[in-house]
Design an enzyme around this catalytic site. Structure first.
Site, PDB file in Angstrom:
ATOM      1  N   ASP A 246       1.091  -1.135   0.487  1.00  0.00           N
ATOM      2  CA  ASP A 246      -0.416  -0.146   0.034  1.00  0.00           C
ATOM      3  C   ASP A 246       0.912   1.426   0.269  1.00  0.00           C
ATOM      4  OD1 ASP A 246      -1.903   1.526   0.659  1.00  0.00           O
ATOM      5  OD2 ASP A 246      -2.412   1.924   2.467  1.00  0.00           O
TER       6      ASP A 246
ATOM      7  N   GLU B 167      -0.764  -1.217  -4.203  1.00  0.00           N
ATOM      8  CA  GLU B 167      -1.776  -0.991  -5.278  1.00  0.00           C
ATOM      9  C   GLU B 167      -1.341   0.008  -6.838  1.00  0.00           C
ATOM     10  OE1 GLU B 167      -4.331   2.452  -3.225  1.00  0.00           O
ATOM     11  OE2 GLU B 167      -4.529   1.081  -2.201  1.00  0.00           O
TER      12      GLU B 167
ATOM     13  N   ASP C 224      -2.661   1.318   7.078  1.00  0.00           N
ATOM     14  CA  ASP C 224      -1.746   1.160   5.832  1.00  0.00           C
ATOM     15  C   ASP C 224      -1.390  -0.624   5.658  1.00  0.00           C
ATOM     16  OD1 ASP C 224      -1.232   3.796   4.737  1.00  0.00           O
ATOM     17  OD2 ASP C 224      -0.812   3.941   7.624  1.00  0.00           O
TER      18      ASP C 224
END
Length: 193
Positions: A12, A73, A146
């Site tokens: 992420d 991501e 996160d």
């Protein structure tokens, strides 16, 4: 035929907090947590120092976790261009680290991940974290968010990646049908002798 087990490192991306999370498993079977954490850098440091710190930590994680795939991501447009740039730079570091090792990289949008994990592409961070906790059978929600988001990316890829891989194989077979087994036989099909 059962899908092989995969070990996926989810990333992420972010400059201040870059979430990292690894899971192991296959579609349709319980998943196992391998590791979860966050790389932190200071906003007071220059961009080069921050990106080098992220690269060092991702390389360390790749050494320790030894994933078969890295799921990152996919950066999407936001109103804050500065945030998008930092996220894109951190994502690029993860992609380069994986590519340097010859690891496949998959990109998943936030809404794809949320839909895969919760069934709702608009789910909030708390909902995603709660489902990650449940899916990995953890005692507590991974923190910070996160780390939970990175685990969600990895879970999403295990579930979607297997289906995507089978679809890609089926398309390849449809485009290039396999030659009959006897095609490589110099006798043209195994004549009786």
């Amino acid at each position: 035929m059962r899908s092989p087990e995969a070990r996926v490192l989810g990333v992420d991306p972010g400059l201040t907090r870059c979430g990292l999370g690894a899971v192991e498993g296959r579609p349709g079977a319980p998943l196992r947590l391998v590791a979860a954490g966050v790389v932190r850098t200071s906003a007071d440091d220059d961009i080069g120092t921050r990106l080098l710190a992220i690269e060092r930590e991702i390389e360390r994680w790749l050494d320790e976790v030894r994933p078969s795939t890295v799921a990152v991501e996919r950066v999407f447009a936001q109103h804050n261009v500065r945030t998008v740039m930092g996220t894109a730079q951190a994502a690029a570091i993860a992609i380069v680290c994986a590519a340097r090792r010859g690891l496949p990289v998959a990109l998943h949008t936030p809404s794809e991940v949320k839909a895969a994990i919760t069934g709702n592409g608009d789910a909030g961070k708390r909902q995603v974290g709660a489902m990650v906790t449940r899916l990995l059978r953890l005692d507590a929600m991974p923190k910070p968010a996160d780390a939970a988001d990175a685990l969600a990316l990895a879970i999403c890829h295990v579930w979607r990646g297997g289906a995507q891989h089978r679809l890609a194989e089926a398309l390849a077979r449809a485009r290039h049908p396999a030659a009959p087994a006897w095609a490589g036989d110099p006798d043209g099909g195994g004549s009786a002798r």
